[in-house]
Scaffold this motif. Sequence first.
Motif, PDB file in Angstrom:
ATOM      1  N   VAL A   1       0.819  -1.205   0.000  1.00  0.00           N
ATOM      2  CA  VAL A   1       0.000   0.000   0.000  1.00  0.00           C
ATOM      3  C   VAL A   1       0.857   1.261   0.000  1.00  0.00           C
ATOM      4  CG1 VAL A   1      -1.791   1.260   1.271  1.00  0.00           C
ATOM      5  CG2 VAL A   1      -1.854  -1.239   1.172  1.00  0.00           C
ATOM      6  N   TYR A   2       2.009   1.192   0.662  1.00  0.00           N
ATOM      7  CA  TYR A   2       2.901   2.359   0.781  1.00  0.00           C
ATOM      8  C   TYR A   2       4.320   1.998   0.328  1.00  0.00           C
ATOM      9  CZ  TYR A   2      -0.881   3.942   3.895  1.00  0.00           C
ATOM     10  OH  TYR A   2      -2.097   4.305   4.428  1.00  0.00           O
ATOM     11  N   PRO A   3       4.498   1.617  -0.933  1.00  0.00           N
ATOM     12  CA  PRO A   3       5.822   1.165  -1.388  1.00  0.00           C
ATOM     13  C   PRO A   3       6.891   2.248  -1.310  1.00  0.00           C
ATOM     14  CG  PRO A   3       4.348   1.494  -3.254  1.00  0.00           C
ATOM     15  CD  PRO A   3       3.503   1.589  -2.026  1.00  0.00           C
ATOM     16  N   GLU A   4       6.474   3.510  -1.436  1.00  0.00           N
ATOM     17  CA  GLU A   4       7.462   4.594  -1.461  1.00  0.00           C
ATOM     18  C   GLU A   4       8.158   4.796  -0.114  1.00  0.00           C
ATOM     19  OE1 GLU A   4       3.944   6.439   0.394  1.00  0.00           O
ATOM     20  OE2 GLU A   4       4.270   4.981  -1.212  1.00  0.00           O
ATOM     21  N   LEU A   5       7.592   4.246   0.954  1.00  0.00           N
ATOM     22  CA  LEU A   5       8.207   4.398   2.268  1.00  0.00           C
ATOM     23  C   LEU A   5       9.475   3.562   2.400  1.00  0.00           C
ATOM     24  CD1 LEU A   5       5.077   4.298   4.623  1.00  0.00           C
ATOM     25  CD2 LEU A   5       6.326   6.309   3.797  1.00  0.00           C
ATOM     26  N   GLY A   6       9.551   2.481   1.654  1.00  0.00           N
ATOM     27  CA  GLY A   6      10.724   1.618   1.739  1.00  0.00           C
ATOM     28  C   GLY A   6      10.788   0.830   3.038  1.00  0.00           C
ATOM     29  N   ILE A   7       9.685   0.739   3.761  1.00  0.00           N
ATOM     30  CA  ILE A   7       9.647  -0.006   5.027  1.00  0.00           C
ATOM     31  C   ILE A   7       9.213  -1.435   4.743  1.00  0.00           C
ATOM     32  CG2 ILE A   7       8.575  -0.178   7.299  1.00  0.00           C
ATOM     33  CD1 ILE A   7       8.176   2.854   7.238  1.00  0.00           C
ATOM     34  N   ARG A   8      10.013  -2.391   5.193  1.00  0.00           N
ATOM     35  CA  ARG A   8       9.722  -3.794   4.957  1.00  0.00           C
ATOM     36  C   ARG A   8       9.618  -4.540   6.291  1.00  0.00           C
ATOM     37  NH1 ARG A   8       9.036  -1.577   0.918  1.00  0.00           N
ATOM     38  NH2 ARG A   8       9.775  -2.069  -1.183  1.00  0.00           N
TER      39      ARG A   8
END
Length: 403
Positions: free
Chosen positions: A32-39
């Motif tokens: 949903v929020y790929p631009e955050l780069g949080i995995r």
Amino acid sequence: MSPEIRSVGVGLISVGWMGKLHAKAYTQLPLVYPELGIRPHLVIAADTEPKRIEYAKDVLGFAEGTTDYREVLAHPDVDVVSICAPNFLHAEIGIAAATAAKHFWIEKPVGRGIEETEAVRSAVIEAGVHSSIGFNYRHAPAVEHARELVAKGKLGRITNVRAEFMAGYSAEPHGALSWRFNRKLAGSGVLGDLFSHAADLCQYVVGPISDITALTSTVHTERPKLEMGEGTHFAVIEDGEMGPVENEDYAAALVRFGAGAQGAGAVGTIESSRVAVGRDCGYRLEVYGTEGSLKWDFERMNELQVVLGRSNDEQGYTTVIGSPRHGDYARFQPGPGCAMGFDDLKVIEAKKFLVAVTGGEQLNSNIHDAASAAAIVSAAEASAADGQWKAVRLLDGTTAAGA
């Protein structure tokens, strides 16, 4: 340019319905929020029931499982912990998580009363960890839009507010006497469970509550006993041995809003029930001002009823359909009218939490919000006992409107 990838190790304590939603939210976040780069990586889950541990590994995707929550807090690969255990364990685990220097996302109520909640708050402050609270309803895009309308003065000076959270999960008189009805295990009844949600929403949209007077009642004073570990809260027991219900089924309050709010000086009502026949999740907020008003109902969570202006040719409310212009709606649906659901709100909650943990904006509900809600509940209980108005201690660090 691709975002820098930041791995976050996740631990889960209690693999019930809410634990599953937390795990799902973490899994959905990169999509949903790929631009955050949080995995997020699901490291270890704890539960007292071995079958749930196996479910956490085989279905949810956790690498490890344990029956001891302390192993989650001690795990070197765990950065954040979701605490979804029953209410009576929240404070114990929350304090332990802070002491272990783990950021945590905890369901409400954080404590069985103001004392336990303040103890968790003190531990969080001392440890310097981030916290997030399960006030998920505030993340509905319609609610975010309502907050924005109030903040921009679109409704004028706020004059009065009506909030209610009416549910029927305990409407069955033969519903089992689970831990929820035991003061030692649950603390307050509907005040801590549902009323606190409504109070939080009032503060998030309008501003801090400064004074309260309340009354409570217990509609079903006895229920059939249920042995710990057997059945569920929703079990119906006919002809069982009866035991006393020790906390309230219903609560109603008058409130005043304090300084720092768009509605400073406004008044309001908050009403909650867990025994309302026919109401499954009747969570409503109405805000009235000198230049307009708005209404929101969680059972129609993707709609907001709005009136702007006192002298329009067309009188009555306009139904504003959820759209990509509201809150995080665009992350889930491409156009107006494609409804979001309850689970999506937990994804937004997870996002706000992990953004704060990784050094970004701190827009997540936090331990100060939990303590503020607990202070309102405590004041309501005291008022219900003696019939007097009670002041509510205002706290720093909350995300209340105008704070």
